[in-house]
Scaffold this active site. Structure first.
Site, PDB file in Angstrom:
ATOM      1  CG  ASP A  99      -0.116  -0.211   2.529  1.00 20.26           C
ATOM      2  OD1 ASP A  99       1.103   0.015   2.517  1.00 20.26           O
ATOM      3  OD2 ASP A  99      -0.723  -0.596   3.545  1.00 20.26           O
ATOM      4  CD  GLU A 121       0.726  -6.601   3.290  1.00 16.54           C
ATOM      5  OE1 GLU A 121       0.669  -5.371   3.269  1.00 16.54           O
ATOM      6  OE2 GLU A 121       1.576  -7.236   3.949  1.00 16.54           O
ATOM      7  CD  GLU A 135       0.478   4.464   4.539  1.00 13.28           C
ATOM      8  OE1 GLU A 135      -0.441   5.082   5.136  1.00 13.28           O
ATOM      9  OE2 GLU A 135       1.665   4.839   4.562  1.00 13.28           O
ATOM     10  CG  HIS A 212       6.736   4.457   9.734  1.00 10.81           C
ATOM     11  ND1 HIS A 212       5.876   4.631   8.681  1.00 10.81           N
ATOM     12  CD2 HIS A 212       6.661   3.150  10.058  1.00 10.81           C
ATOM     13  CE1 HIS A 212       5.315   3.461   8.374  1.00 10.81           C
ATOM     14  NE2 HIS A 212       5.767   2.555   9.199  1.00 10.81           N
ATOM     15  NE  ARG A 214       3.655  11.392   3.747  1.00 11.51           N
ATOM     16  CZ  ARG A 214       4.784  10.886   3.278  1.00 11.51           C
ATOM     17  NH1 ARG A 214       5.124   9.648   3.572  1.00 11.51           N
ATOM     18  NH2 ARG A 214       5.592  11.611   2.524  1.00 11.51           N
ATOM     19  CG  HIS A 245      11.082   5.814   9.538  1.00 11.53           C
ATOM     20  ND1 HIS A 245      11.326   6.779   8.591  1.00 11.53           N
ATOM     21  CD2 HIS A 245      10.390   4.842   8.898  1.00 11.53           C
ATOM     22  CE1 HIS A 245      10.805   6.394   7.424  1.00 11.53           C
ATOM     23  NE2 HIS A 245      10.224   5.217   7.597  1.00 11.53           N
TER      24      HIS A 245
HETATM   25  C1  UD1 Z   1       6.727   5.006   3.523  1.00  9.46           C
HETATM   26  C2  UD1 Z   1       5.348   4.624   2.995  1.00  9.46           C
HETATM   27  C3  UD1 Z   1       4.559   3.904   4.076  1.00  9.46           C
HETATM   28  C4  UD1 Z   1       5.354   2.736   4.649  1.00  9.46           C
HETATM   29  C5  UD1 Z   1       6.719   3.233   5.103  1.00  9.46           C
HETATM   30  C6  UD1 Z   1       7.573   2.102   5.598  1.00  9.46           C
HETATM   31  C7  UD1 Z   1       4.212   6.116   1.430  1.00  9.46           C
HETATM   32  C8  UD1 Z   1       3.534   7.413   1.224  1.00  9.46           C
HETATM   33  N1  UD1 Z   1       4.631   5.850   2.665  1.00  9.46           N
HETATM   34  O1  UD1 Z   1       6.542   5.944   4.559  1.00  9.46           O
HETATM   35  O2  UD1 Z   1       3.350   3.423   3.526  1.00  9.46           O
HETATM   36  O3  UD1 Z   1       4.644   2.211   5.736  1.00  9.46           O
HETATM   37  O4  UD1 Z   1       7.388   3.854   4.004  1.00  9.46           O
HETATM   38  O5  UD1 Z   1       8.671   2.571   6.319  1.00  9.46           O
HETATM   39  O6  UD1 Z   1       4.380   5.377   0.499  1.00  9.46           O
HETATM   40  N2  UD1 Z   1      14.218   8.528   4.481  1.00  9.46           N
HETATM   41  C9  UD1 Z   1      15.605   8.454   4.393  1.00  9.46           C
HETATM   42  N3  UD1 Z   1      16.162   7.259   4.064  1.00  9.46           N
HETATM   43  C10 UD1 Z   1      15.426   6.133   3.827  1.00  9.46           C
HETATM   44  C11 UD1 Z   1      14.020   6.220   3.933  1.00  9.46           C
HETATM   45  C12 UD1 Z   1      13.433   7.420   4.258  1.00  9.46           C
HETATM   46  O7  UD1 Z   1      16.302   9.424   4.600  1.00  9.46           O
HETATM   47  O8  UD1 Z   1      15.990   5.084   3.528  1.00  9.46           O
HETATM   48  C13 UD1 Z   1      13.593   9.837   4.837  1.00  9.46           C
HETATM   49  C14 UD1 Z   1      13.570  10.823   3.652  1.00  9.46           C
HETATM   50  O9  UD1 Z   1      13.781  12.097   4.139  1.00  9.46           O
HETATM   51  C15 UD1 Z   1      12.135  10.689   3.150  1.00  9.46           C
HETATM   52  C16 UD1 Z   1      11.386  10.466   4.466  1.00  9.46           C
HETATM   53  O10 UD1 Z   1      12.240   9.623   5.235  1.00  9.46           O
HETATM   54  O11 UD1 Z   1      11.714  11.860   2.463  1.00  9.46           O
HETATM   55  C17 UD1 Z   1      10.025   9.839   4.353  1.00  9.46           C
HETATM   56  O12 UD1 Z   1      10.028   8.716   3.477  1.00  9.46           O
HETATM   57  P1  UD1 Z   1       8.649   8.303   2.726  1.00  9.46           P
HETATM   58  O13 UD1 Z   1       8.901   7.080   1.915  1.00  9.46           O
HETATM   59  O14 UD1 Z   1       8.070   9.468   2.038  1.00  9.46           O
HETATM   60  O15 UD1 Z   1       7.650   8.020   3.913  1.00  9.46           O
HETATM   61  P2  UD1 Z   1       7.682   6.922   5.044  1.00  9.46           P
HETATM   62  O16 UD1 Z   1       7.148   7.546   6.277  1.00  9.46           O
HETATM   63  O17 UD1 Z   1       8.997   6.253   5.066  1.00  9.46           O
HETATM   64  N1  UDP Z   2      12.208  -3.333  10.359  1.00 10.35           N
HETATM   65  C1  UDP Z   2      13.591  -3.448  10.154  1.00 10.35           C
HETATM   66  N2  UDP Z   2      14.431  -2.620  10.853  1.00 10.35           N
HETATM   67  C2  UDP Z   2      13.974  -1.684  11.725  1.00 10.35           C
HETATM   68  C3  UDP Z   2      12.567  -1.547  11.905  1.00 10.35           C
HETATM   69  C4  UDP Z   2      11.718  -2.388  11.202  1.00 10.35           C
HETATM   70  O1  UDP Z   2      14.035  -4.291   9.380  1.00 10.35           O
HETATM   71  O2  UDP Z   2      14.791  -0.977  12.328  1.00 10.35           O
HETATM   72  C5  UDP Z   2      11.302  -4.219   9.596  1.00 10.35           C
HETATM   73  C6  UDP Z   2      10.208  -4.910  10.372  1.00 10.35           C
HETATM   74  O3  UDP Z   2      10.635  -6.149  10.895  1.00 10.35           O
HETATM   75  C7  UDP Z   2       9.097  -5.074   9.340  1.00 10.35           C
HETATM   76  C8  UDP Z   2       9.289  -3.884   8.447  1.00 10.35           C
HETATM   77  O4  UDP Z   2      10.604  -3.397   8.676  1.00 10.35           O
HETATM   78  O5  UDP Z   2       9.280  -6.236   8.556  1.00 10.35           O
HETATM   79  C9  UDP Z   2       8.269  -2.836   8.801  1.00 10.35           C
HETATM   80  O6  UDP Z   2       8.595  -1.649   8.181  1.00 10.35           O
HETATM   81  P1  UDP Z   2       7.880  -0.286   8.548  1.00 10.35           P
HETATM   82  O7  UDP Z   2       7.414  -0.312   9.956  1.00 10.35           O
HETATM   83  O8  UDP Z   2       8.822   0.781   8.141  1.00 10.35           O
HETATM   84  O9  UDP Z   2       6.669  -0.243   7.526  1.00 10.35           O
HETATM   85  P2  UDP Z   2       5.160  -0.754   7.575  1.00 10.35           P
HETATM   86  O10 UDP Z   2       5.172  -2.208   7.859  1.00 10.35           O
HETATM   87  O11 UDP Z   2       4.452   0.049   8.613  1.00 10.35           O
HETATM   88  O12 UDP Z   2       4.652  -0.442   6.213  1.00 10.35           O
END
Ligand code: UD1
Ligand code: UDP
Length: 378
Positions: A99, A121, A135, A212, A214, A245
């Protein structure tokens, strides 16, 4: 057989990578397919951690991540980047997961180019447009665009049927996260990080925290972190381990509220291998993550979910997961109860895994193979 079906898996974030890895690896074992992997890299370092662990080298990497990216940035960059890759490669099918905004953009790009979409999923719903945001709508839109739906549970299948999806296109497979978890959790795992390896899990009780979402950014997260401080002050055997995160909006509030607090270990996101093994050893998990709600029941670790809704009712029914929201008193009281009342703790701390037996990827690939072979013979 010389002709191979070109199946392209497209994903962009950490959880998609973890949950698609078993499918990508399984596809490689079947000579029917020419498997390709495209990453949008909506996440960068958090995605690369998973690719390294599972030895997956993407064929195409759109590298779209930017600091503080907006939904508009992700959607438009992913859509345009995927257009070029799909135009050039013309896969027979794309596989997307879950999602995220990558998921939706990939399904949309494939639809624009008349490429069939299979959704792994599929069928999770809260029926609340803004929770989780974005999502819930991402997965609904992806469901509308998909031709094949791999639902992890019967409840997810029922959600799709209720929306009028053709029952012949839905397959209940279990969740591939259980496949990934079973590959990763080991009884005698050694942590490379000495701060984790040195924890005495018999003397200390460990709360593992991740946040994490939003919709929780800002004040809701602040309330949760205040509850954590109260818990630390109440129980002197408690350790909080918090892999934070990479989102700067999360990091700022975490540092303001929990920076320098005794017995709170703030660390970078962990690789999946140490993380999964740390989950297995923790006493309690506080999280707004989706994936953790699926993994923890299989490990028998109670989870308090820092959200008002969940699309994973199976975990609540299994008894391991409770929704507590982000109100500071509610979070404190729910955790306090589990830390002081053995009966309440034991009720939740039971391994009851509603998400499959670790063979979801095998089932998915075998269903795809049957479909393709029947197409080839027709
Ligand atoms: C995203 C997904 C969310 C998922 C989550 C898993 C969307 C809109 N959101 O949310 O559904 O649950 O990932 O973690 O698709 N960043 C880094 N390095 C990384 C990753 C993120 O620096 O490796 C920082 C960046 O500044 C980025 C911000 O985190 O702009 C947010 O990342 P983003 O993918 O937009 O949203 P998540 O909250 O990670
Ligand atoms: N996870 C990881 N390292 C971390 C935190 C989470 O590998 O430091 C794994 C966790 O076991 C799960 C996945 O990341 O499989 C969940 O990711 P996240 O919570 O970012 O996203 P969501 O599941 O909410 O989409």
């Amino acid at each position: 057989m010389s002709f191979k079906f070109k199946v392209m898996s497209v994903f962009g974030t950490r959880p998609e990578a973890i949950k698609m890895a078993p499918v990508v690896l399984e596809l490689k074992n079947h000579h029917t397919f020419q498997p390709l992997v495209t990453v949008t890299a909506q996440h960068r370092d958090m995605l690369d951690q998973v690719l390294n662990l599972f030895n997956i080298v993407p064929d195409f990497d759109l590298n779209i991540m930017a600091q503080n990216q907006t939904l508009f940035d992700i959607t438009s960059k992913a859509l345009l980047g995927l257009k070029s890759v799909l135009d050039q490669q013309k896969p027979d099918l794309i596989l997307v997961h879950g999602d995220t905004t990558t998921t939706f953009a990939a399904a949309l790009a494939a639809f624009y180019l008349h490429i069939p979409v299979a959704h792994v999923e599929a069928g999770l719903r809260t029926r609340n447009k803004y929770s989780p945001f974005p999502e819930e709508i991402n997965r609904k839109l992806t469901g509308s665009l998909a031709d094949i739906h791999f639902a992890p549970t019967q409840i997810a299948k029922d959600n799709l049927l209720a929306e009028g999806v053709d029952q012949n296109s839905i397959f209940v497979t279990g969740n591939t996260v259980i496949d990934a978890l079973f590959m990763t959790v080991k009884k005698n795992f050694t942590f490379a990080d000495s701060r984790l390896q040195n924890i005495d899990f018999k003397k200390n009780r460990v709360i593992l925290v991740t946040t994490h979402r939003r919709e929780n950014l800002g004040e809701p997260l602040r309330h949760v972190y205040k509850a954590l401080k109260r818990l630390i002050n109440t129980f002197n055997d408690l350790l909080v381990i918090f892999p934070v995160h990479k989102n700067p909006n999360v990091r700022q509030v975490v540092n303001e509220e929990l920076g320098g607090v005794d017995r709170v270990l703030l660390i970078d996101p962990l690789d999946y291998e140490p993380f999964a093994n740390l989950m297995a050893r923790s006493n309690l998990i506080l999280t707004d993550s989706g994936g953790l709600q699926e993994e923890a029941p299989a490990l028998g670790v109670p989870v308090l979910v820092l959200r008002d809704t969940t699309e994973r009712p199976e975990a609540i029914a299994a008894g391991t997961v409770k929704l507590v929201g982000t109100d500071s008193d509610n979070v404190f009281n729910a955790a306090n109860l589990l830390l002081t009342n053995e009966f309440e703790y034991d009720k939740m701390a039971k391994a009851a895994n509603p998400y499959g037996d670790g063979t979801a990827a095998r089932k998915i690939v075998s269903i795809l193979e049957d479909r393709f072979l029947s197409l080839g013979n027709s």
